[in-house]
Scaffold this motif. Structure first.
Motif, PDB file in Angstrom:
ATOM      1  N   VAL A 150       0.754  -1.109   0.095  1.00  0.00           N
ATOM      2  CA  VAL A 150       0.056  -0.038   0.010  1.00  0.00           C
ATOM      3  C   VAL A 150       0.870   1.298  -0.126  1.00  0.00           C
ATOM      4  CG1 VAL A 150      -1.901  -0.913   1.027  1.00  0.00           C
ATOM      5  CG2 VAL A 150      -0.046  -0.118   2.451  1.00  0.00           C
ATOM      6  N   GLY A 151       0.346   2.383  -0.358  1.00  0.00           N
ATOM      7  CA  GLY A 151       0.880   3.471  -0.229  1.00  0.00           C
ATOM      8  C   GLY A 151       1.635   4.026   0.852  1.00  0.00           C
ATOM      9  N   ARG A 152       2.741   4.600   0.887  1.00  0.00           N
ATOM     10  CA  ARG A 152       3.091   5.373   2.295  1.00  0.00           C
ATOM     11  C   ARG A 152       2.284   6.176   2.723  1.00  0.00           C
ATOM     12  NH1 ARG A 152       9.461   6.679   1.179  1.00  0.00           N
ATOM     13  NH2 ARG A 152       9.171   7.486   3.406  1.00  0.00           N
ATOM     14  N   SER A 153       1.558   7.049   2.030  1.00  0.00           N
ATOM     15  CA  SER A 153       0.612   7.985   2.636  1.00  0.00           C
ATOM     16  C   SER A 153      -0.612   7.275   3.244  1.00  0.00           C
ATOM     17  CB  SER A 153       0.222   8.889   1.761  1.00  0.00           C
ATOM     18  OG  SER A 153      -0.554   8.303   0.537  1.00  0.00           O
ATOM     19  N   THR A 154      -1.085   6.185   2.644  1.00  0.00           N
ATOM     20  CA  THR A 154      -1.978   5.355   3.366  1.00  0.00           C
ATOM     21  C   THR A 154      -1.467   4.522   4.827  1.00  0.00           C
ATOM     22  OG1 THR A 154      -2.743   4.852   1.204  1.00  0.00           O
ATOM     23  CG2 THR A 154      -3.746   3.201   2.971  1.00  0.00           C
ATOM     24  N   ILE A 155      -0.336   4.146   4.661  1.00  0.00           N
ATOM     25  CA  ILE A 155       0.259   3.759   5.873  1.00  0.00           C
ATOM     26  C   ILE A 155       0.248   4.625   7.010  1.00  0.00           C
ATOM     27  CG2 ILE A 155       2.400   2.807   7.002  1.00  0.00           C
ATOM     28  CD1 ILE A 155       1.350   0.759   5.568  1.00  0.00           C
ATOM     29  N   SER A 156       0.763   6.047   6.583  1.00  0.00           N
ATOM     30  CA  SER A 156       0.805   7.068   7.505  1.00  0.00           C
ATOM     31  C   SER A 156      -0.597   7.517   8.050  1.00  0.00           C
ATOM     32  CB  SER A 156       1.300   8.313   6.829  1.00  0.00           C
ATOM     33  OG  SER A 156       0.842   9.531   7.660  1.00  0.00           O
ATOM     34  N   TYR A 157      -1.562   7.397   7.211  1.00  0.00           N
ATOM     35  CA  TYR A 157      -3.141   7.646   7.746  1.00  0.00           C
ATOM     36  C   TYR A 157      -3.469   6.670   8.488  1.00  0.00           C
ATOM     37  CZ  TYR A 157      -3.657  11.440   4.150  1.00  0.00           C
ATOM     38  OH  TYR A 157      -3.360  12.472   3.428  1.00  0.00           O
ATOM     39  N   ILE A 158      -3.259   5.365   8.204  1.00  0.00           N
ATOM     40  CA  ILE A 158      -3.569   4.248   9.136  1.00  0.00           C
ATOM     41  C   ILE A 158      -3.117   4.343  10.372  1.00  0.00           C
ATOM     42  CG2 ILE A 158      -3.418   1.711   9.160  1.00  0.00           C
ATOM     43  CD1 ILE A 158      -3.536   1.436   6.278  1.00  0.00           C
ATOM     44  N   ILE A 159      -2.025   4.676  10.314  1.00  0.00           N
ATOM     45  CA  ILE A 159      -1.171   4.675  11.816  1.00  0.00           C
ATOM     46  C   ILE A 159      -1.600   5.746  12.612  1.00  0.00           C
ATOM     47  CG2 ILE A 159       1.160   5.179  12.920  1.00  0.00           C
ATOM     48  CD1 ILE A 159       2.308   3.449  10.566  1.00  0.00           C
ATOM     49  N   ASN A 160      -1.957   6.997  12.097  1.00  0.00           N
ATOM     50  CA  ASN A 160      -2.336   7.982  12.639  1.00  0.00           C
ATOM     51  C   ASN A 160      -3.801   8.085  13.029  1.00  0.00           C
ATOM     52  OD1 ASN A 160       0.054   9.193  12.969  1.00  0.00           O
ATOM     53  ND2 ASN A 160      -0.134  10.040  10.826  1.00  0.00           N
ATOM     54  N   GLY A 161      -4.636   6.973  12.325  1.00  0.00           N
ATOM     55  CA  GLY A 161      -6.000   6.732  12.672  1.00  0.00           C
ATOM     56  C   GLY A 161      -6.821   7.897  11.843  1.00  0.00           C
ATOM     57  N   LYS A 162      -6.296   8.189  10.866  1.00  0.00           N
ATOM     58  CA  LYS A 162      -7.060   9.281  10.113  1.00  0.00           C
ATOM     59  C   LYS A 162      -7.915   8.549   9.055  1.00  0.00           C
ATOM     60  CE  LYS A 162      -4.068  13.108  10.870  1.00  0.00           C
ATOM     61  NZ  LYS A 162      -2.771  13.786  10.243  1.00  0.00           N
ATOM     62  N   LEU A 163      -7.696   7.366   8.905  1.00  0.00           N
ATOM     63  CA  LEU A 163      -8.292   6.843   7.709  1.00  0.00           C
ATOM     64  C   LEU A 163      -9.283   5.566   7.954  1.00  0.00           C
ATOM     65  CD1 LEU A 163      -8.050   7.726   4.700  1.00  0.00           C
ATOM     66  CD2 LEU A 163      -5.972   5.891   4.412  1.00  0.00           C
ATOM     67  N   TRP A 164     -10.294   5.461   7.732  1.00  0.00           N
ATOM     68  CA  TRP A 164     -11.307   4.420   7.956  1.00  0.00           C
ATOM     69  C   TRP A 164     -10.590   3.059   6.998  1.00  0.00           C
ATOM     70  CZ3 TRP A 164     -14.382   4.219  11.511  1.00  0.00           C
ATOM     71  CH2 TRP A 164     -15.199   5.248  12.117  1.00  0.00           C
ATOM     72  N   PRO A 165     -10.731   1.851   7.638  1.00  0.00           N
ATOM     73  CA  PRO A 165     -10.027   0.686   6.849  1.00  0.00           C
ATOM     74  C   PRO A 165     -10.674   0.706   5.410  1.00  0.00           C
ATOM     75  CG  PRO A 165     -10.909   0.081   8.874  1.00  0.00           C
ATOM     76  CD  PRO A 165     -11.520   1.522   8.829  1.00  0.00           C
TER      77      PRO A 165
END
Ligand SMILES: [Zn+2]
Length: 173
Positions: A150-165
């Motif tokens: 997955v993209g690095r920005s996606t990883i960052s969003y996942i880790i920061n809890g900014k993105l729904w699964p």
């Protein structure tokens, strides 16, 4: 060793102990990454599954490589602390195990994307795994992006809890 005993008593009092082969669920605090969290005074909170392993087997060895040692679940149940379901592996083992169990891989996640229920179990699990690997194993975001495709920005969003699964999956597609 009275301290140790007290700690163990306190720990196991938070666990729904069942048969030797069943999952023993953690009934106390849950951390953001989906694992049970056990507080030890000022030392902070620790993964309940890791404490369960240590109380049963002794200290977790530090392990080789930069990522240390993971306590992995045979049962894929992050809240389970049954020592019989826990095994010690490197983070590489943990990731390989996930892949073998089909919990990793964009193709499979994408295949599930169209499900009416956007929060497919696999996707949730994937996000949880990414968070767990980041928090517990200190895998870098860059490496997570490579390993989970997955993209690095996606990883960052996942880790920061900014993105729904389910959004995370769509963005990476
Ligand atoms: Zn289990």
């Amino acid at each position: 060793m009275r301290m140790r005993q007290t700690l163990a008593d306190r720990f196991w009092s938070k666990v729904d102990k069942r048969g030797p082969d069943e999952c023993w669920l953690w009934r106390s605090a849950v951390s953001k990454n989906g694992y049970g969290a056990f507080g030890i005074g000022k030392r902070g909170h620790f993964g309940a599954h890791r404490i369960a392993w240590e109380l049963t087997n002794g200290r977790i060895p530090r392990g080789g490589g930069s990522h240390g040692t993971c306590v992995c679940h045979r049962c894929d149940n992050p809240l389970c602390v049954n020592p019989a379901h826990l095994w010690l592996g490197s983070c590489a083992d943990n990731l390989r195990d996930m892949r073998d169990k089909g919990r990793q891989g964009r193709g499979e996640v994408m295949a599930r994307r169209g499900e009416a229920n956007g929060f497919s179990k696999l996707t949730e699990q994937l996000v949880r795994d990414i968070r767990a690997n980041y928090v517990l194993c200190r895998v870098t975001q860059r490496e997570l992006a490579l390993r989970f495709s997955v993209g690095r920005s996606t990883i960052s969003y996942i880790i920061n809890g900014k993105l729904w699964p389910h959004v995370a999956v769509r963005r990476s597609a």
